[in-house]
Design a protein around this motif. Structure first.
Motif, short mmCIF file in Angstrom:
data_model
loop_
_atom_site.label_atom_id
_atom_site.label_comp_id
_atom_site.label_asym_id
_atom_site.label_seq_id
_atom_site.Cartn_x
_atom_site.Cartn_y
_atom_site.Cartn_z
N ASP A 132 16.60 129.29 -27.21
CA ASP A 132 16.18 128.84 -25.88
C ASP A 132 15.37 129.75 -25.39
OD1 ASP A 132 17.81 126.52 -26.21
OD2 ASP A 132 19.39 127.34 -24.79
N TRP A 133 14.15 129.12 -24.42
CA TRP A 133 13.10 129.84 -23.70
C TRP A 133 13.99 130.72 -22.64
CZ3 TRP A 133 7.75 128.22 -23.14
CH2 TRP A 133 7.17 127.78 -24.33
N PRO A 134 13.63 131.70 -22.20
CA PRO A 134 14.30 132.57 -20.64
C PRO A 134 13.85 131.88 -19.57
CG PRO A 134 12.50 133.73 -21.87
CD PRO A 134 12.61 132.62 -22.86
N ILE A 135 12.78 130.96 -19.64
CA ILE A 135 12.40 130.27 -18.41
C ILE A 135 12.56 128.80 -18.61
CG2 ILE A 135 10.66 131.91 -17.95
CD1 ILE A 135 8.57 130.10 -18.90
N SER A 136 12.45 128.02 -17.52
CA SER A 136 12.54 126.38 -17.58
C SER A 136 11.44 125.74 -17.38
CB SER A 136 13.94 126.03 -16.65
OG SER A 136 13.14 126.34 -15.20
N TYR A 137 11.48 124.61 -18.01
CA TYR A 137 10.06 123.84 -17.39
C TYR A 137 10.01 123.67 -16.06
CZ TYR A 137 7.28 119.68 -16.72
OH TYR A 137 6.05 118.81 -16.17
N ALA A 138 10.93 123.76 -15.10
CA ALA A 138 10.54 123.74 -13.72
C ALA A 138 9.80 124.89 -13.34
CB ALA A 138 11.96 123.62 -12.86
N GLU A 139 10.23 126.09 -14.01
CA GLU A 139 9.31 127.34 -13.67
C GLU A 139 7.84 127.22 -14.16
OE1 GLU A 139 11.67 131.05 -14.25
OE2 GLU A 139 13.00 129.83 -15.18
N LEU A 140 7.53 126.37 -15.21
CA LEU A 140 6.37 126.48 -15.43
C LEU A 140 5.45 125.54 -14.98
CD1 LEU A 140 4.58 128.26 -17.52
CD2 LEU A 140 5.07 126.74 -19.33
N GLU A 141 6.15 124.63 -14.48
CA GLU A 141 5.62 123.13 -13.80
C GLU A 141 4.37 123.34 -12.79
OE1 GLU A 141 4.27 119.46 -11.94
OE2 GLU A 141 5.25 121.17 -11.07
N PRO A 142 4.55 124.33 -11.89
CA PRO A 142 3.41 124.53 -10.96
C PRO A 142 2.19 125.08 -11.70
CG PRO A 142 5.56 125.30 -10.19
CD PRO A 142 5.75 124.93 -11.47
N TYR A 143 2.32 125.99 -12.70
CA TYR A 143 1.23 126.37 -13.29
C TYR A 143 0.59 125.54 -14.26
CZ TYR A 143 3.08 130.65 -11.45
OH TYR A 143 3.46 131.44 -10.39
N TYR A 144 1.12 124.27 -14.76
CA TYR A 144 0.55 123.21 -15.54
C TYR A 144 -0.17 122.61 -14.65
CZ TYR A 144 3.46 123.11 -19.75
OH TYR A 144 4.11 123.31 -20.92
N ALA A 145 0.21 122.35 -13.34
CA ALA A 145 -0.55 121.58 -12.29
C ALA A 145 -1.89 122.50 -11.83
CB ALA A 145 0.43 121.35 -11.04
N MET A 146 -1.70 123.84 -11.83
CA MET A 146 -2.66 124.64 -11.49
C MET A 146 -3.69 124.80 -12.64
SD MET A 146 -2.49 128.73 -11.15
CE MET A 146 -1.64 128.90 -9.70
N VAL A 147 -3.19 124.54 -13.89
CA VAL A 147 -4.55 124.40 -14.90
C VAL A 147 -5.14 123.23 -14.88
CG1 VAL A 147 -4.62 124.38 -17.37
CG2 VAL A 147 -3.07 125.82 -16.48
N GLU A 148 -4.41 122.13 -14.50
CA GLU A 148 -5.09 120.83 -14.44
C GLU A 148 -6.17 120.62 -13.46
OE1 GLU A 148 -1.25 118.09 -15.79
OE2 GLU A 148 -1.75 118.31 -13.68
N LYS A 149 -6.05 121.68 -12.36
CA LYS A 149 -6.91 121.58 -11.11
C LYS A 149 -7.99 122.99 -11.58
CE LYS A 149 -7.25 122.44 -6.30
NZ LYS A 149 -6.52 122.78 -4.94
N VAL A 150 -7.71 123.89 -11.87
CA VAL A 150 -8.35 124.97 -12.10
C VAL A 150 -9.38 124.92 -13.33
CG1 VAL A 150 -8.82 127.65 -12.10
CG2 VAL A 150 -7.15 126.59 -10.43
N VAL A 151 -8.68 124.49 -14.40
CA VAL A 151 -9.53 124.39 -15.72
C VAL A 151 -10.11 123.29 -15.75
CG1 VAL A 151 -9.14 124.53 -18.30
CG2 VAL A 151 -7.83 126.36 -17.04
N GLY A 152 -9.59 121.98 -15.23
CA GLY A 152 -9.93 120.92 -15.42
C GLY A 152 -9.71 119.99 -16.34
#
Length: 574
Positions: A132-152
């Motif tokens: 298993d990963w030592p982090i969860s989807y919930a911990e990474l989800e805000p950064y997925y949203a950040m990429v969608e906005k900043v990277v486009g």
């Protein structure tokens, strides 16, 4: 000069760190082995892409050794290595500023919560090193949203049985879609499939100083001449440099990260464009060279405290390398079988198909005969696409099967002309790609080769490629589902190929992160367990890869780690 942050590499794993820290005021140095190219160099040169591999090193100068498994006459298996200068099998993916993100297709599917806990969800699999990963989807989800906005990222959310949780909608509307997308939707609905619009890291409208997509039809493997594609260079590094805090040094081949007698990093050693040896120092060091080269660099960086390579006293650097399981398939649509309207739709060039299937992201089917005999297993994603490059399409038309000789014959003159004419004027091929997990095993890893060196005299990476047969079972299951859809659409000559020969542009692992220093190289913040100021932010950190292309997750995780580094840097200067 001593910098706050020294980053080795400049792709999807490196650029978010440079962007975040430069905007925070830190002095950042990015060392990139390749050239610094911009939009004006990324014209649509088919010869450069199809025949010359123009954006990567020549294999006689820089190569790898690939070990594959063979069987002798007695049925005994053995591993045999071959240098890529001999095989021509390149494992380079874009040796330029921005790395391979310049040349990606930009399929930006998120991982799903299940991808973070494969071992918990599906249990141990014999012969695989699943964790298993030592982090969860919930911990990474805000950064997925950040990429969608900043990277486009352009897209739209639809209801779907395996839709992952989202905190926001896509910030940019979908890019234009090819007419065949509606064909896929209609046929999928008839047989109970649920199509998914594919999010793309391509701007559908101008933003952030970049132009929108020009729909040239040349995207995958090509650099973007409009800046619409969300490469690390166009989306992040350009802005980082504009702050005045980020320096990019191209043609800088890092060959060692040196440490002192206490095991602390004393400097990064590299060759400049003229071949001169140079060294730089920083407060924090980030390695993001893609999975194979990151492992190679750490293994080559031996010191008094690290006789087996930097951060490798656990012996796990280079281990559990993963690629993407799956394969490809196709179906032909002959113009003679179509109405004039349908033919006009099919021959349109430019817009993207942007359709995927994820109905079997988790398989629950008694007919599936994989490792878990109850029919449950982790599945994957099917993406649909066209190959637009005429040179690639023409390759192979010079051969024709001769039934009388039971072999291929080489065509000349009028026969060759007719073969090429038929290829380009009588049909079009719809293709699909299958993405499923490549399970980590003891027989897929990176080491240093004892005999082959690069043009600087440094040992090259030796890559052993061992695939788990479960990967093939899953890939074949998914390919059958895709073939069924093509049949419903009316395609002919339907076929697929699933193999254990990996696509070299989809690599991860080698420095997996985890909570136990005995079984992992990095902690949950991608900081080396054994070196306080060393971080790895490319796909090397991934214990498992999921069933989608990796770039989106690399970006998201790198932004997450960048926030951690920024907090430490700010705390130390306050």
């Amino acid at each position: 000069m001593k910098y706050d942050i020294c980053i080795v590499g400049s792709g999807a794993g490196a650029s978010p760190v440079a962007y975040t820290l430069a905007n925070a005021g830190a002095k950042v140095l990015v060392l990139e082995k390749g050239a610094w190219l911009t939009e004006k160099e990324f014209y649509k040169d088919e010869l450069a892409i199809s025949l010359r591999d123009a954006y990567n090193p020549k294999l006689e100068d820089e190569q790898h050794v690939i070990e594959e498994e063979y069987e002798n006459e007695a049925g005994e298996s053995y591993w045999q290595g071959e240098a890529t200068s001999e095989s021509g099998w390149s494992f380079w993916n874009g040796t330029v500023v921005g790395g391979s993100s310049n040349f990606m297709s930009g399929y930006f599917h998120r991982l799903k919560p299940v991808d973070f806990r494969l071992k918990t969800e599906f249990g141990d699999i014999k012969g695989a090193n699943v964790e298993d990963w030592p982090i969860s989807y919930a911990e990474l989800e805000p950064y997925y949203a950040m990429v969608e906005k900043v990277v486009g990222v352009s897209g739209r959310v639809t209801e779907h049985p395996h839709q992952e949780p989202r905190s926001t909608d896509f910030p940019y509307p979908p890019v234009a879609e090819h007419a065949i997308s509606s064909w896929i939707d209609e046929s999928a609905e008839k047989i109970g499939y649920h199509t998914v619009p594919v999010p793309r890291a391509i701007l559908s409208k101008p933003a952030m100083g970049r132009q929108s997509c020009e729909y040239s039809g040349y995207c995958s493997s090509y650099g973007c001449s409009s800046g619409a594609k969300g490469s690390g260079r166009a989306a992040l590094l350009n802005h980082a440099v504009a702050t005045g805090n980020c320096t990019i040094t191209p043609h800088a081949k890092v060959y060692k990260i040196a440490t002192d007698s206490q095991g602390e990093i004393s400097g990064v050693h590299y060759y400049d464009k003229a071949g001169r040896k140079k060294v730089v120092q920083a407060k924090y060091y980030v390695v993001a060279c893609q999975a194979v080269e990151t492992s190679r660099l750490l293994l080559a960086s031996k010191g008094e405290k690290f006789p087996n390579g930097l951060a490798n006293n656990s012996g796990h650097v280079g281990k559990n390398l993963i690629f993407s399981g799956g394969g490809t398939g196709r179906g032909d649509f002959f113009y003679k079988d179509l109405t004039a309207e349908k033919k006009a739709q099919l021959t349109q060039v430019g817009p993207f198909i942007n359709r995927a299937l994820q109905d079997w992201y988790q398989i629950d089917d008694k007919a599936f005969n994989g490792i878990n005999r109850n029919g449950k297993a982790k599945g994957g994603t099917i993406d649909f696409l066209f190959y637009q490059n005429p040179i690639s399409r023409a390759q192979g038309t010079q051969w024709q099967y001769d039934e009388s000789q039971d072999s291929e014959k080489l065509l000349w003159g009028e026969e060759l002309k007719q073969s090429m004419k038929a290829e380009f004027t009588t049909y079009k091929t719809l293709r699909f790609e299958v993405f499923n997990d490549w399970l980590p095993t003891d027989n897929c890893f990176v080491d240093l080769d004892d005999e082959v060196t690069d043009k600087w005299g440094d040992k090259v990476a030796k890559i052993r490629i061992g695939a788990h047969h479960h990967d093939l079972d899953v890939g074949e299951y998914l390919a059958e589902k895709a073939e069924k859809l093509l049949g419903e659409m009316g395609a002919t000559n339907i076929s697929s190929s699933v193999s254990s020969a990996p696509a070299s542009n989809l690599m991860a692992g080698g420095c997996r992160f985890g909570n136990d220093p005995k079984t992992s190289v990095l902690n949950k913040n991608c900081q080396a367990h054994e070196v306080d100021n060393l971080f790895v932010t490319d796909a090397s950190f991934m214990p498992t890869g999921g069933s989608v292309p990796y770039t989106f997750t690399i970006y998201a995780n790198s932004f997450r780690v960048a926030d951690h580094i920024k907090a430490r840097w700010q705390e130390n200067i306050s």
